[in-house]
Write an enzyme that holds these catalytic residues in place. Sequence first.
Site, PDB file in Angstrom:
ATOM      1  N   ASP A 102       0.860  -1.186   0.000  1.00  0.00           N
ATOM      2  CA  ASP A 102       0.000   0.000   0.000  1.00  0.00           C
ATOM      3  C   ASP A 102       0.899   1.241   0.000  1.00  0.00           C
ATOM      4  O   ASP A 102       2.123   1.154   0.122  1.00  0.00           O
ATOM      5  CB  ASP A 102      -0.887  -0.039   1.239  1.00  0.00           C
ATOM      6  N   GLU A 133       2.486   5.060  -4.061  1.00  0.00           N
ATOM      7  CA  GLU A 133       2.435   5.998  -5.208  1.00  0.00           C
ATOM      8  C   GLU A 133       3.753   6.750  -5.459  1.00  0.00           C
ATOM      9  O   GLU A 133       3.984   7.072  -6.639  1.00  0.00           O
ATOM     10  CB  GLU A 133       1.290   6.999  -4.971  1.00  0.00           C
ATOM     11  N   ASP A 147      -9.228   3.984  -2.001  1.00  0.00           N
ATOM     12  CA  ASP A 147     -10.059   4.308  -0.838  1.00  0.00           C
ATOM     13  C   ASP A 147     -11.420   4.846  -1.256  1.00  0.00           C
ATOM     14  O   ASP A 147     -11.678   6.060  -1.215  1.00  0.00           O
ATOM     15  CB  ASP A 147      -9.333   5.312   0.049  1.00  0.00           C
TER      16      ASP A 147
END
Length: 989
Positions: A564, A567, A640
């Site tokens: 996770d 990015e 999300d």
Amino acid sequence: NQPLETTSLAKVEIMALKSTITSLSLQIFIYLCIGLLIIMTYIPQIGTVKQHDFKTCDQSSFCRRNRAYADRALADPTFFSPYVVKENSVLLKDGVLSGELINTQNQHLFVFELHLLEGSISRLRINEKSPLKPRYDEVKNFALARELPNTMNYTEKPINPKDHDSLTKTSIYFGNKKQTLVVVHHSPFRIEFLVNDIPIVTLNDRGFFNFEYLRTKNQAKVNDDQTSDESNSKGTADQDEDGSWEETFNGKTDSKPNGPESIALDISFPGFGHVYGIPEHASSLSLKETRGAEGGYSEPYRLYNLDVFEYELDNPMALYGSIPFMMAHRKGVSAAVLWLNSAETWVDIVKIKEDKHGLSMLLNFGKNLPTSTHTHWISESGIVDLFVFLGPTPVDIFRQYGSLTGYTALPQYFSIAYHQCRWNYINQQDIDEVDYGFDTNEIPVDVLWLDIEHTVGKKYFTWDPEKFPDPEKMQNSLAVKGRKLVTIIDPHLKRDDDYYIYKESKELDILVKEPNGDDFAGWCWPGSSSWIDYTNPAAREWWGLQFKLDKYQGSTENLFVWNDMNEPSVFSGPEITMPKDIIHHNSWEHRNVHNVYGILLHAATAQGLINRSTIRKRPFVLSRAFYVGTQRYGAIWTGDNMAQWSHLAASSPMLLSIGISGISFAGADVGGFFGNPDIELLVRWYQTGAFQPFFRAHAHIDTKRREPWLFGEPHTTHIRNAIRERYALLPHWYTVFQHANVTGMPVIRPMFVVFPDDEETFEIEDQYFVGDSLLVKPIVTEGQTSTDIYLSNNEIYYDYFTFEPIRGSGRIKVDAPIEKIPVLLRGGSIIPRKQRIRQSSALMRLDPLTLLVGIDQKGEAKGSLYMDDGETYNYQNGDYIHRNIIYSYNKLTSTSFPINGDNTNFKKSIKDIRVERVIIIGLSRTPKKVLAYHDDSDEINNNQELTFTWGQKDVVGTGVTFTNTNDKVLVIKDPKVLIWRDWTIEIVF
């Protein structure tokens, strides 16, 4: 200055403090409070997405400059692109057309190469001839599975001395049938791709091509002083230096030591009214216009991996992943492009009705004007590296794109089953109780997940000893039932010399650097953090070693990984990510590599899981960030989302867009990550998720617990049935994934892919096919008990649950009570199922199969079944079976595909798996008898007469019940044919 409870991390820390405060000394309590207040100043607030945290095109100077350049070009009727092919520089050799370009406004030289590749693919590369320093050109090493060879099957069109136009262009026919023509116009520089003499793709047709060459700041000032009013009026982008050498956003400054270095190119699709792809965006499947047209956007689509909380829908803003792939489709032909660039990228889209190139006549539009789509691609840095895929069908496009970037990795079998996750299951007892809850409520599950709270202070590769005192025992307890565990491992490392991962990476000097050479420090979940530089091969190799079973203490082969925040998410950084002037391996700035950072972590993690075992097993790694080629490494999800009906509806077009861009193994958090879904929404989301490739329920730490059995009846039954239906269909899902693995076809497919000549399907995004057999229409509106499904080509379908035949074209109304998602079996399809639902998919491995046969209007049907061991790479050595199952002339036959596994060891492992039931829908006559035999058998009872029922209202299997309302259903009971052998079931009338 914000209330304490307005941030997610604050809530997490408060909950942790509540549970431990009684055991803390006052000194430690004060220390934690101070640390919490520091973190609160950095992390983003949770609410709706904060638009001011993220740039618009106008706030990104290179996007602003190139958009203005395009506007000036359109406004000036005398404008011509200043880029021309330098005289006598063109050379065609070994499938490559090369030459030099000159910008006539500043005399700067560039080189171009047009590669004619095998498989109707072309590649255009443009770079400066003599750049001040090398420009970034390494993304190909990460994104591409292989470099495709140049074709030798081409012919240059002879020059006609009497035709002046032919003297200023180079034309080449290439491809197997020489149906593809590429024309390079010299002045101004422009490229056309034609199929059967009809233009498909054109480059620089509108003159927006712009290549900002590298220069020193002093050079830029001299050039500015010498720029005349005349050159300004003709559209040079170099004259706008605002933000070219330094740019500040939200108080954070990008030093831009290389100055302006953007590239831009317009790519047109003549006669195409629909384009698709360029995920990830919470937008429509058929992409919208971006220059203010009615129903469109005023901002370009942005490709820049970002951590966006509670993202807005119907918005072109950037999200977690970026795939610069765009597909155009019209009746009769498809085309696509891949803009291979890992820097921040913006894409404008406009659609114009026009008769340019004589399209009205060529496309038989008569007096009507066809719509053409014009796109404008703008990247902050790098070179032009563009692939053009010329189809001509969607199937061809997926094969061509996959041959270049890689096909979907064949996943482990368990990973396409159901996953249960939340932030966070608080301790080992919690996991045991959730595991027990699935068993007592007879709901299958394959994977339980642990979020960041399972670690010691957010130090990844660790286990909190108070919460998880015996992680190996926990994993082994799950493994007895065929279940797995996933732990989260993010790329940020807590800056603590007592943390062995950080200490080793610091000593090895594999961390991302500040411009001054210091290790970069930012803020994320652990507080002050550093980041591994995954662009460094040594870092990737080291990272993979951390997953060795003796290195990752408490791990077993039953443990898999979730990457996770990759990015990368940096709470203290501009736009909640890493500053662009941070330095990576070989001194490349982060601006060059931003969009590949996440995929490099994903790839290194996957390789680590492969290498940890003596017998190589396929990895399962979920990543939030993604880029071109991610499909080779594992699954992704849409990030999300929110517990709202609108987000449930948005999941379909988002996943379809991601799928046609190469990544099939994708899903959306069931129930929504933020917020508490009402029970109707949750039931509908489970029903939808069961028919999406990656099926995981996930929830935020502040949400109420929502395990499937917590809502009472009849809701638990509805959710149970949705999950059990996923398990019944796992043989079909796995077979479709295998097809994606060898062809590049998406696992779930938009309507236009299945019916490419039906123009009514080109914008449909609320229904889709699983493979090409099951048509799914999720219910995404509160209180809805019926819906319309669009049917193409007047084919016959069957209600998947009731077997009722449905005929017609256009929109057909179907019932959708709360217990049912509309799913139709396409006539002519055969679906393999397993109806003995157990605790996990592993426990169903040796169970018998049911074949569901839906006959088409010709009285025929076909399908396939693929099986291997579901976990290793032995299938690459022939350890699998692949059966071609056909119903024709009243016979159901199973034979091996011509290219089939032949390893007898695998066949021995499944030697007793049989077909226990065949359900045939659509027969028009009552059978007299049914016979079955193995084609290769000499057994005495080989030609056995079988028991069957005809017209029975209910078809019941152990674990799954069809509520049959069709009185023309044949159920053949226990034909005792083995799945790995050739066999025939014959129906006698």
